[in-house]
Design a protein around this motif. Sequence first.
Motif, PDB file in Angstrom:
ATOM      1  N   GLY A 128      37.436  70.264  41.982  1.00  0.00           N
ATOM      2  CA  GLY A 128      36.226  69.785  42.655  1.00  0.00           C
ATOM      3  C   GLY A 128      35.956  70.543  43.940  1.00  0.00           C
ATOM      4  N   LEU A 129      37.005  70.771  44.717  1.00  0.00           N
ATOM      5  CA  LEU A 129      36.838  71.547  45.954  1.00  0.00           C
ATOM      6  C   LEU A 129      36.455  72.992  45.655  1.00  0.00           C
ATOM      7  N   ALA A 130      37.023  73.542  44.593  1.00  0.00           N
ATOM      8  CA  ALA A 130      36.664  74.913  44.206  1.00  0.00           C
ATOM      9  C   ALA A 130      35.207  74.986  43.782  1.00  0.00           C
ATOM     10  N   ALA A 131      34.739  73.988  43.040  1.00  0.00           N
ATOM     11  CA  ALA A 131      33.322  73.959  42.639  1.00  0.00           C
ATOM     12  C   ALA A 131      32.425  73.818  43.860  1.00  0.00           C
ATOM     13  N   ARG A 132      32.852  73.014  44.827  1.00  0.00           N
ATOM     14  CA  ARG A 132      32.089  72.861  46.070  1.00  0.00           C
ATOM     15  C   ARG A 132      32.005  74.190  46.822  1.00  0.00           C
ATOM     16  N   GLY A 133      33.146  74.892  46.897  1.00  0.00           N
ATOM     17  CA  GLY A 133      33.152  76.195  47.556  1.00  0.00           C
ATOM     18  C   GLY A 133      32.295  77.215  46.823  1.00  0.00           C
ATOM     19  N   LEU A 152      32.397  65.806  40.021  1.00  0.00           N
ATOM     20  CA  LEU A 152      33.370  66.467  39.148  1.00  0.00           C
ATOM     21  C   LEU A 152      34.771  65.879  39.245  1.00  0.00           C
ATOM     22  N   MET A 153      35.187  65.498  40.433  1.00  0.00           N
ATOM     23  CA  MET A 153      36.576  65.087  40.623  1.00  0.00           C
ATOM     24  C   MET A 153      36.977  63.917  39.717  1.00  0.00           C
ATOM     25  N   PRO A 154      36.278  62.779  39.710  1.00  0.00           N
ATOM     26  CA  PRO A 154      36.723  61.702  38.816  1.00  0.00           C
ATOM     27  C   PRO A 154      36.534  62.034  37.336  1.00  0.00           C
ATOM     28  N   LEU A 155      35.507  62.822  37.030  1.00  0.00           N
ATOM     29  CA  LEU A 155      35.274  63.206  35.645  1.00  0.00           C
ATOM     30  C   LEU A 155      36.422  64.076  35.128  1.00  0.00           C
ATOM     31  N   LEU A 156      36.785  65.083  35.900  1.00  0.00           N
ATOM     32  CA  LEU A 156      37.886  65.967  35.503  1.00  0.00           C
ATOM     33  C   LEU A 156      39.217  65.223  35.486  1.00  0.00           C
ATOM     34  N   TRP A 157      39.397  64.316  36.417  1.00  0.00           N
ATOM     35  CA  TRP A 157      40.631  63.522  36.450  1.00  0.00           C
ATOM     36  C   TRP A 157      40.776  62.729  35.152  1.00  0.00           C
ATOM     37  N   GLY A 184      41.712  77.016  40.233  1.00  0.00           N
ATOM     38  CA  GLY A 184      41.024  76.382  41.350  1.00  0.00           C
ATOM     39  C   GLY A 184      41.527  76.882  42.690  1.00  0.00           C
ATOM     40  N   LEU A 185      42.840  77.053  42.813  1.00  0.00           N
ATOM     41  CA  LEU A 185      43.396  77.567  44.076  1.00  0.00           C
ATOM     42  C   LEU A 185      42.942  79.002  44.325  1.00  0.00           C
ATOM     43  N   MET A 190      39.493  82.685  47.412  1.00  0.00           N
ATOM     44  CA  MET A 190      38.443  83.704  47.492  1.00  0.00           C
ATOM     45  C   MET A 190      37.228  83.223  48.279  1.00  0.00           C
ATOM     46  N   ALA A 191      36.967  81.907  48.271  1.00  0.00           N
ATOM     47  CA  ALA A 191      35.786  81.376  48.955  1.00  0.00           C
ATOM     48  C   ALA A 191      36.042  81.041  50.413  1.00  0.00           C
ATOM     49  N   ARG A 192      37.281  81.228  50.888  1.00  0.00           N
ATOM     50  CA  ARG A 192      37.558  80.854  52.280  1.00  0.00           C
ATOM     51  C   ARG A 192      36.817  81.798  53.218  1.00  0.00           C
ATOM     52  N   PRO A 193      36.439  81.289  54.417  1.00  0.00           N
ATOM     53  CA  PRO A 193      35.681  82.135  55.361  1.00  0.00           C
ATOM     54  C   PRO A 193      36.502  83.250  55.957  1.00  0.00           C
TER      55      PRO A 193
END
Length: 193
Positions: A128-133, A152-157, A184-185, A190-193
């Motif tokens: 979910g965090l990766a999708a957000r990024g 996404l988070m509860p759905l994927l869970w 995801g990691l 890759m999306a980090r600033p």
Amino acid sequence: MVNQPSLLLWTSALLAAAAVCLLRFSWGKALRSAPLNAAAWGLLAFALAMGMAGAGAWGVAMVTLAALAMAFSCLALAAATAPPGKTGASNRRAHMLPEGQEPLRIGGRMVSFLLSVPGAMLVALILGLAARGAAGALGAHEADGNVLMLFLMPLLWAVLAMLILLWPQRRRQVGLLAAPALLGLAMLWMARP
């Protein structure tokens, strides 16, 4: 002041209810009809598009509510009119407790719990965090990225937990969690600033 529902919204809600009725009719036939199924799903998609055009996200919610209400009504009617079954229920309750002298397998049960509840939740959170990024990197507004993550988070869970419980082999279970977690990691890195 609350906006009154438009004719387009009412029509789309009625079409969604009709699509569910058509699906129920199609699924109730002795031989399933692919054209009827396709027509019903197409009608439902059309109703959702009309709801979106008529009132945006609110329209989609109202059309979905109409479809779910009709599905509930169809299932309630089927349950009320169904003849009683001929076979009795089994005494054994889906491997909940061992019978006789079978081992308790507390360790295996604990590992299954840890993999399917906190493990799957952590992987779903990472994805979910990766999708957000990724949404932010593609130019989506921060609020849209948050909504995407919270969707996404509860759905994927739920999907991951279900798949873990369906696959009895530990190697597959761990692989099912490790592969998406690593993906995801990597996306987060890759999306980090």
